[in-house]
Design a protein around this motif. Structure first.
Motif, short mmCIF file in Angstrom:
data_model
loop_
_atom_site.label_atom_id
_atom_site.label_comp_id
_atom_site.label_asym_id
_atom_site.label_seq_id
_atom_site.Cartn_x
_atom_site.Cartn_y
_atom_site.Cartn_z
N HIS A 38 0.83 -1.19 0.00
CA HIS A 38 0.00 0.00 0.00
C HIS A 38 0.87 1.25 0.00
O HIS A 38 1.75 1.39 0.85
CB HIS A 38 -0.91 0.00 1.22
CG HIS A 38 -1.68 -1.27 1.38
ND1 HIS A 38 -2.70 -1.63 0.53
CD2 HIS A 38 -1.54 -2.30 2.26
CE1 HIS A 38 -3.17 -2.81 0.90
NE2 HIS A 38 -2.49 -3.24 1.93
N ASP A 39 0.67 2.13 -0.96
CA ASP A 39 1.42 3.37 -1.03
C ASP A 39 0.88 4.35 0.01
O ASP A 39 -0.33 4.51 0.16
CB ASP A 39 1.32 3.99 -2.43
CG ASP A 39 2.11 3.19 -3.45
OD1 ASP A 39 1.59 2.97 -4.54
OD2 ASP A 39 3.24 2.77 -3.13
N VAL A 40 1.80 4.99 0.72
CA VAL A 40 1.45 5.94 1.77
C VAL A 40 1.67 7.35 1.24
O VAL A 40 2.68 7.61 0.57
CB VAL A 40 2.32 5.71 3.02
CG1 VAL A 40 2.02 6.73 4.10
CG2 VAL A 40 2.11 4.29 3.54
N GLU A 41 0.75 8.25 1.53
CA GLU A 41 0.94 9.65 1.14
C GLU A 41 2.06 10.25 1.98
O GLU A 41 2.21 9.91 3.14
CB GLU A 41 -0.35 10.44 1.35
CG GLU A 41 -1.43 10.08 0.37
CD GLU A 41 -2.65 10.97 0.54
OE1 GLU A 41 -2.49 12.15 0.91
OE2 GLU A 41 -3.75 10.46 0.31
N GLY A 42 2.79 11.15 1.40
CA GLY A 42 3.89 11.79 2.12
C GLY A 42 5.20 11.06 1.89
O GLY A 42 5.25 9.97 1.32
N ARG A 43 6.26 11.69 2.33
CA ARG A 43 7.61 11.19 2.12
C ARG A 43 8.11 10.47 3.37
O ARG A 43 7.71 10.78 4.49
CB ARG A 43 8.55 12.35 1.79
CG ARG A 43 8.09 13.28 0.70
CD ARG A 43 8.51 12.93 -0.67
NE ARG A 43 9.95 12.73 -0.75
CZ ARG A 43 10.49 11.98 -1.69
NH1 ARG A 43 9.76 11.41 -2.61
NH2 ARG A 43 11.79 11.82 -1.74
N PHE A 44 9.03 9.54 3.18
CA PHE A 44 9.63 8.81 4.29
C PHE A 44 10.36 9.78 5.22
O PHE A 44 10.27 9.66 6.44
CB PHE A 44 10.59 7.76 3.73
CG PHE A 44 11.19 6.87 4.78
CD1 PHE A 44 10.39 5.97 5.47
CD2 PHE A 44 12.54 6.92 5.06
CE1 PHE A 44 10.94 5.14 6.43
CE2 PHE A 44 13.09 6.10 6.01
CZ PHE A 44 12.30 5.20 6.71
#
Length: 113
Positions: A38-44
């Motif tokens: 699942h892709d998460v919004e925002g950067r690591f």
């Protein structure tokens, strides 16, 4: 049950396994796909900013002149969440933060030379 989440970072994607049984966990999956990433919004990097702030604050505190250690080691577990970003992970029922201060300089014993 574990799920895989992917954050984008300056160095490429970062995939993290999270435990869906954790309190407050809410799946980012729309269809309950098993084994999907699942892709998460925002950067690591943004997800880690809260923990970075905690580390900087702790270092400022332990660099105090009254203590004046030669080295400071901070150790804490980092837990990643799609909603909260990175948080300091707990062990048992308490927050986990280990601090090690080291003095390796010879102490002035006030002896005349």
């Amino acid at each position: 049950m574990n799920e895989l989440m992917r954050w984008e970072s300056d160095e490429g994607p970062v995939v993290v396994e999270v435990d869906s049984r954790d309190p407050g966990f809410r799946s980012v999956s729309r269809r309950g796909e098993s084994g999907a990433i699942h892709d998460v919004e925002g950067r690591f990097e943004s997800a880690l900013s809260n923990v970075r702030g905690a580390a900087m604050s702790a270092l400022r505190t332990f660099r105090d002149r009254a203590l004046d250690p030669d080295t400071i080691e901070l150790e804490f577990g980092v837990k990643l969440s799609a909603e909260a970003g990175a948080v300091i992970a707990k062990t048992a029922t308490e927050g986990h933060l280990t601090v090690k201060l080291t003095w390796s300089r010879p102490q002035d014993q006030g002896l005349g030379g």
